[in-house]
Design a protein around this motif. Structure first.
Motif, PDB file in Angstrom:
ATOM      1  N   MET A  32      20.658  -4.766   5.308  1.00 50.48           N
ATOM      2  CA  MET A  32      19.727  -5.413   4.393  1.00 50.48           C
ATOM      3  C   MET A  32      18.550  -6.073   5.099  1.00 50.48           C
ATOM      4  N   HIS A  33      18.763  -6.839   6.145  1.00 46.36           N
ATOM      5  CA  HIS A  33      17.653  -7.550   6.774  1.00 46.36           C
ATOM      6  C   HIS A  33      16.671  -6.578   7.446  1.00 46.36           C
ATOM      7  N   LEU A  34      17.180  -5.515   8.056  1.00 47.08           N
ATOM      8  CA  LEU A  34      16.295  -4.512   8.660  1.00 47.08           C
ATOM      9  C   LEU A  34      15.585  -3.681   7.593  1.00 47.08           C
ATOM     10  N   LEU A  35      16.299  -3.358   6.540  1.00 46.28           N
ATOM     11  CA  LEU A  35      15.724  -2.568   5.460  1.00 46.28           C
ATOM     12  C   LEU A  35      14.610  -3.321   4.745  1.00 46.28           C
ATOM     13  N   LEU A  36      14.818  -4.588   4.488  1.00 46.46           N
ATOM     14  CA  LEU A  36      13.776  -5.392   3.830  1.00 46.46           C
ATOM     15  C   LEU A  36      12.532  -5.532   4.708  1.00 46.46           C
ATOM     16  N   THR A  37      12.734  -5.759   5.985  1.00 41.25           N
ATOM     17  CA  THR A  37      11.602  -5.881   6.904  1.00 41.25           C
ATOM     18  C   THR A  37      10.832  -4.570   6.997  1.00 41.25           C
ATOM     19  N   ALA A  38      11.540  -3.471   7.209  1.00 40.20           N
ATOM     20  CA  ALA A  38      10.883  -2.169   7.338  1.00 40.20           C
ATOM     21  C   ALA A  38      10.184  -1.774   6.043  1.00 40.20           C
ATOM     22  N   SER A  39      10.808  -2.030   4.916  1.00 37.18           N
ATOM     23  CA  SER A  39      10.193  -1.696   3.629  1.00 37.18           C
ATOM     24  C   SER A  39       8.967  -2.564   3.351  1.00 37.18           C
ATOM     25  N   GLY A  40       9.029  -3.820   3.726  1.00 35.59           N
ATOM     26  CA  GLY A  40       7.874  -4.700   3.549  1.00 35.59           C
ATOM     27  C   GLY A  40       6.683  -4.266   4.383  1.00 35.59           C
ATOM     28  N   VAL A  41       6.934  -3.908   5.629  1.00 36.19           N
ATOM     29  CA  VAL A  41       5.854  -3.415   6.492  1.00 36.19           C
ATOM     30  C   VAL A  41       5.313  -2.098   5.944  1.00 36.19           C
ATOM     31  N   GLY A  42       6.209  -1.211   5.497  1.00 37.21           N
ATOM     32  CA  GLY A  42       5.786   0.061   4.914  1.00 37.21           C
ATOM     33  C   GLY A  42       4.954  -0.135   3.665  1.00 37.21           C
ATOM     34  N   LEU A  43       5.328  -1.081   2.828  1.00 39.91           N
ATOM     35  CA  LEU A  43       4.550  -1.380   1.628  1.00 39.91           C
ATOM     36  C   LEU A  43       3.159  -1.870   1.999  1.00 39.91           C
ATOM     37  N   PHE A  44       3.074  -2.768   2.956  1.00 39.78           N
ATOM     38  CA  PHE A  44       1.787  -3.307   3.396  1.00 39.78           C
ATOM     39  C   PHE A  44       0.882  -2.203   3.948  1.00 39.78           C
ATOM     40  N   VAL A  45       1.436  -1.349   4.794  1.00 36.34           N
ATOM     41  CA  VAL A  45       0.662  -0.262   5.395  1.00 36.34           C
ATOM     42  C   VAL A  45       0.156   0.690   4.312  1.00 36.34           C
ATOM     43  N   ASN A  46       1.007   1.026   3.351  1.00 35.97           N
ATOM     44  CA  ASN A  46       0.620   1.990   2.324  1.00 35.97           C
ATOM     45  C   ASN A  46      -0.299   1.412   1.262  1.00 35.97           C
ATOM     46  N   VAL A  47      -0.240   0.124   1.006  1.00 37.61           N
ATOM     47  CA  VAL A  47      -1.208  -0.491   0.086  1.00 37.61           C
ATOM     48  C   VAL A  47      -2.612  -0.405   0.678  1.00 37.61           C
ATOM     49  N   ILE A  48      -2.732  -0.664   1.958  1.00 38.74           N
ATOM     50  CA  ILE A  48      -4.035  -0.542   2.624  1.00 38.74           C
ATOM     51  C   ILE A  48      -4.494   0.914   2.604  1.00 38.74           C
ATOM     52  N   LEU A  49      -3.580   1.850   2.847  1.00 37.80           N
ATOM     53  CA  LEU A  49      -3.932   3.273   2.804  1.00 37.80           C
ATOM     54  C   LEU A  49      -4.426   3.670   1.416  1.00 37.80           C
ATOM     55  N   MET A  50      -3.739   3.248   0.387  1.00 32.74           N
ATOM     56  CA  MET A  50      -4.164   3.586  -0.975  1.00 32.74           C
ATOM     57  C   MET A  50      -5.531   2.985  -1.289  1.00 32.74           C
ATOM     58  N   PHE A  51      -5.791   1.768  -0.818  1.00 29.29           N
ATOM     59  CA  PHE A  51      -7.113   1.168  -1.022  1.00 29.29           C
ATOM     60  C   PHE A  51      -8.193   2.017  -0.360  1.00 29.29           C
ATOM     61  N   ILE A  52      -7.946   2.447   0.864  1.00 26.49           N
ATOM     62  CA  ILE A  52      -8.917   3.273   1.589  1.00 26.49           C
ATOM     63  C   ILE A  52      -9.150   4.594   0.855  1.00 26.49           C
ATOM     64  N   ILE A  53      -8.082   5.224   0.398  1.00 28.12           N
ATOM     65  CA  ILE A  53      -8.208   6.516  -0.274  1.00 28.12           C
ATOM     66  C   ILE A  53      -8.928   6.368  -1.614  1.00 28.12           C
ATOM     67  N   PHE A  54      -8.559   5.378  -2.418  1.00 29.07           N
ATOM     68  CA  PHE A  54      -9.230   5.196  -3.712  1.00 29.07           C
ATOM     69  C   PHE A  54     -10.697   4.821  -3.522  1.00 29.07           C
ATOM     70  N   ARG A  55     -10.984   4.020  -2.525  1.00 29.94           N
ATOM     71  CA  ARG A  55     -12.372   3.679  -2.219  1.00 29.94           C
ATOM     72  C   ARG A  55     -13.161   4.936  -1.863  1.00 29.94           C
ATOM     73  N   ASP A  56     -12.544   5.812  -1.087  1.00 30.42           N
ATOM     74  CA  ASP A  56     -13.206   7.059  -0.714  1.00 30.42           C
ATOM     75  C   ASP A  56     -13.428   7.944  -1.944  1.00 30.42           C
ATOM     76  N   ILE A  57     -12.452   8.009  -2.823  1.00 32.59           N
ATOM     77  CA  ILE A  57     -12.600   8.832  -4.032  1.00 32.59           C
ATOM     78  C   ILE A  57     -13.777   8.334  -4.874  1.00 32.59           C
ATOM     79  N   PHE A  58     -13.858   7.035  -5.096  1.00 34.87           N
ATOM     80  CA  PHE A  58     -14.884   6.518  -5.995  1.00 34.87           C
ATOM     81  C   PHE A  58     -16.267   6.461  -5.360  1.00 34.87           C
TER      82      PHE A  58
END
Length: 95
Positions: A32-58
């Motif tokens: 649980m503690h490793l999974l929560l940490t890894a998932s949190g970092v993954g969420l943060f990285v992918n939110v930034i990626l989605m922002f970059i991609i949507f910005r590029d689309i628009f």
């Protein structure tokens, strides 16, 4: 996309595949503690990626309104569509 955005996009995709691989291949990562940490970092990285991609689309003038809608909905519903969008449009210069 700028060079920094391109580099971050590649990093985020590699990070996502590495995270999935670690979760499948390394049983200790499912604690649980490793999974929560890894998932949190993954969420943060992918939110930034989605922002970059949507910005590029628009900001991309070459795409029609229908194409922008198609890519936006496609990326929101099916994340791996980024693997198609980036080589087709993301790494090319905006005209």
């Amino acid at each position: 996309m700028s060079t920094i955005e391109k580099a971050y996009s590649i990093f985020a995709i590699i990070f996502a595949f590495a995270l999935i691989s670690l979760l499948v291949l390394v049983p200790e990562m499912r604690q649980m503690h490793l999974l929560l940490t890894a998932s949190g970092v993954g969420l943060f990285v992918n939110v930034i990626l989605m922002f970059i991609i949507f910005r590029d689309i628009f900001y991309r003038p070459a795409l029609s309104k229908g194409a922008k809608t198609f890519w936006t909905v496609g990326l929101l519903i099916f994340w791996p569509a980024i693997l198609v969008y980036i080589p087709l449009h993301g790494f090319r210069k905006r005209s």
